[in-house]
Design a protein around this motif. Structure first.
Motif, PDB file in Angstrom:
ATOM      1  N   VAL A   1     -30.481  24.086   0.103  1.00 24.70           N
ATOM      2  CA  VAL A   1     -30.655  24.030  -1.400  1.00 24.70           C
ATOM      3  C   VAL A   1     -29.072  23.624  -1.686  1.00 24.70           C
ATOM      4  CG1 VAL A   1     -30.768  25.137  -3.467  1.00 24.70           C
ATOM      5  CG2 VAL A   1     -32.640  25.199  -1.510  1.00 24.70           C
ATOM      6  N   LYS A   2     -27.955  24.343  -1.356  1.00 22.60           N
ATOM      7  CA  LYS A   2     -26.658  24.142  -1.594  1.00 22.60           C
ATOM      8  C   LYS A   2     -26.145  22.811  -1.182  1.00 22.60           C
ATOM      9  CE  LYS A   2     -22.085  26.376  -1.148  1.00 22.60           C
ATOM     10  NZ  LYS A   2     -21.263  27.379  -0.549  1.00 22.60           N
ATOM     11  N   ARG A   3     -26.465  22.548  -0.032  1.00 26.78           N
ATOM     12  CA  ARG A   3     -25.892  21.195   0.611  1.00 26.78           C
ATOM     13  C   ARG A   3     -26.502  19.979  -0.317  1.00 26.78           C
ATOM     14  NH1 ARG A   3     -22.564  23.968   1.438  1.00 26.78           N
ATOM     15  NH2 ARG A   3     -22.577  25.306   3.397  1.00 26.78           N
ATOM     16  N   ALA A   4     -27.885  20.051  -0.612  1.00 27.40           N
ATOM     17  CA  ALA A   4     -28.740  18.823  -1.162  1.00 27.40           C
ATOM     18  C   ALA A   4     -28.012  18.725  -2.832  1.00 27.40           C
ATOM     19  CB  ALA A   4     -29.881  19.091  -1.426  1.00 27.40           C
ATOM     20  N   LYS A   5     -27.534  19.926  -3.284  1.00 26.89           N
ATOM     21  CA  LYS A   5     -27.076  19.955  -4.622  1.00 26.89           C
ATOM     22  C   LYS A   5     -25.609  18.933  -4.439  1.00 26.89           C
ATOM     23  CE  LYS A   5     -29.435  23.566  -6.865  1.00 26.89           C
ATOM     24  NZ  LYS A   5     -30.243  22.649  -7.577  1.00 26.89           N
ATOM     25  N   GLU A   6     -24.843  19.398  -3.547  1.00 27.76           N
ATOM     26  CA  GLU A   6     -23.517  18.844  -3.135  1.00 27.76           C
ATOM     27  C   GLU A   6     -23.503  17.372  -3.031  1.00 27.76           C
ATOM     28  OE1 GLU A   6     -21.984  20.819   0.267  1.00 27.76           O
ATOM     29  OE2 GLU A   6     -21.170  22.722  -0.886  1.00 27.76           O
ATOM     30  N   TYR A   7     -24.379  17.114  -2.067  1.00 29.14           N
ATOM     31  CA  TYR A   7     -24.388  15.601  -1.875  1.00 29.14           C
ATOM     32  C   TYR A   7     -24.895  14.705  -3.292  1.00 29.14           C
ATOM     33  CZ  TYR A   7     -25.526  15.925   3.155  1.00 29.14           C
ATOM     34  OH  TYR A   7     -25.403  16.070   4.575  1.00 29.14           O
ATOM     35  N   SER A   8     -25.675  15.406  -4.068  1.00 27.24           N
ATOM     36  CA  SER A   8     -25.952  14.912  -5.587  1.00 27.24           C
ATOM     37  C   SER A   8     -24.901  14.775  -6.388  1.00 27.24           C
ATOM     38  CB  SER A   8     -27.472  15.404  -6.096  1.00 27.24           C
ATOM     39  OG  SER A   8     -27.970  14.803  -7.206  1.00 27.24           O
ATOM     40  N   THR A   9     -24.351  15.792  -6.340  1.00 24.88           N
ATOM     41  CA  THR A   9     -23.092  15.736  -7.484  1.00 24.88           C
ATOM     42  C   THR A   9     -22.022  14.949  -6.855  1.00 24.88           C
ATOM     43  OG1 THR A   9     -23.564  18.182  -7.826  1.00 24.88           O
ATOM     44  CG2 THR A   9     -21.020  17.364  -8.158  1.00 24.88           C
TER      45      THR A   9
END
Length: 291
Positions: free
Chosen positions: A212-220
């Motif tokens: 969840v955290k990593r997917a948000k990082e990629y998107s940002t």
């Protein structure tokens, strides 16, 4: 008869022998670094006036902020992590509780006197009792091991991707770019030149619970970088642990879902095998020049 240095080294060596290294086969460089750091920390502590050779206690109850600063000055590169770990601080906690931002920058810049003094005062506030040298070094070792495992796995993943692409003659490298007033690090850029950037590859290694955290990082990262490089191809690599290979479809869906209603990623890679097959084919399709 052993001299003082030999006795100091023997104490630390005996402690190091007892410490488990469960991920040594995967991350030998991490443990080599941990051993090196712990030996240096042990030597500094044992040779300080806080150490009692009879009891093997470090008398932190007798340490004021000046003594803490003195210990840090012996080798800030290892003593800053030591004090952060021995107190159990996180970077965010030091900022929230003591207004100390980016504490690890002190490792290479202890000339920031105001920050150094604030950090020493925070240590003095929390280290109020004697601690056995074995307890202190063991705690540092295991806490820093946990803190660094993700970084070492990430570095290993980055090196694998870069070396694979270089093998096939692509000009690649890790770079930093300025974008909308912020500095952003690109794990693997083709070519590694902000003026001629064709492909951005962001690389992580992790397990499902981190997703969840990593997917948000990629998107940002995508949202920020595409503003400055609108024509670039954006690739995300999230190397899935072997024991979770059966969840690859679920992981891919979660990464894709973060881009719902937005421009999708140009490519998602989840295994090392896909780097030398799917990624290389895509680079050919995109007509990315080789060297």
């Amino acid at each position: 008869m052993m001299d003082v240095n030999e006795k100091d080294e023997k104490i630390v060596d005996e402690i190091l022998k007892k410490i488990p290294r469960p991920n040594y086969s995967e991350l030998p460089l991490l443990y080599d670094e941990l051993d090196r750091m712990t030996k240096k920390i042990g030597k500094i502590l044992i040779q300080s006036k806080l150490f009692e050779s009879q009891t093997l206690l470090i008398r932190f109850d007798k340490a004021d902020k000046n003594e803490i600063i003195n210990l840090i000055g012996k080798s800030s590169n290892v003593m800053i992590p030591f004090f952060v770990m021995i107190c159990g601080f996180s970077v965010r906690e030091l900022e929230r509780l003591y207004n100390i931002k980016n504490v690890y920058t002190l490792r290479t810049n202890i000339s920031e006197q105001k920050k150094l003094t604030a950090f020493a005062e925070a240590i003095e506030d929390n280290l109020k009792h004697p601690i056995h040298i074995e307890t202190a070094l063991y705690k540092f070792y295991k806490n820093w091991e946990e803190h660094q495992k993700r970084h070492y796995r990430g570095k290993k993943a980055e090196n694998f991707v870069i070396e694979t692409l270089r093998k096939y003659k692509y000009p690649v490298g890790k770079i930093k770019v300025q974008c909308k007033g912020k500095e952003r690090e690109i794990d693997c850029a083709i070519p590694p030149d902000p003026r001629n950037l064709r492909v951005i590859i962001m690389i992580r290694h992790g397990v499902f619970r981190d997703l969840v955290k990593r997917a948000k990082e990629y998107s940002t990262e995508f949202d920020e970088l595409v503003e400055c490089f609108p024509n670039v191809k954006f690739v995300v690599i999230y190397f899935v642990s072997t024991h979770e290979k059966d969840r690859i479809s679920e992981i891919r869906s979660k990464i894709e879902s973060e881009r719902e209603g937005k421009r999708p990623y140009d490519l998602i890679i989840l295994t090392s095998e896909e780097v030398s097959s799917v990624l290389l084919r895509k680079l050919e399709d995109w007509k990315v020049p080789k060297t």
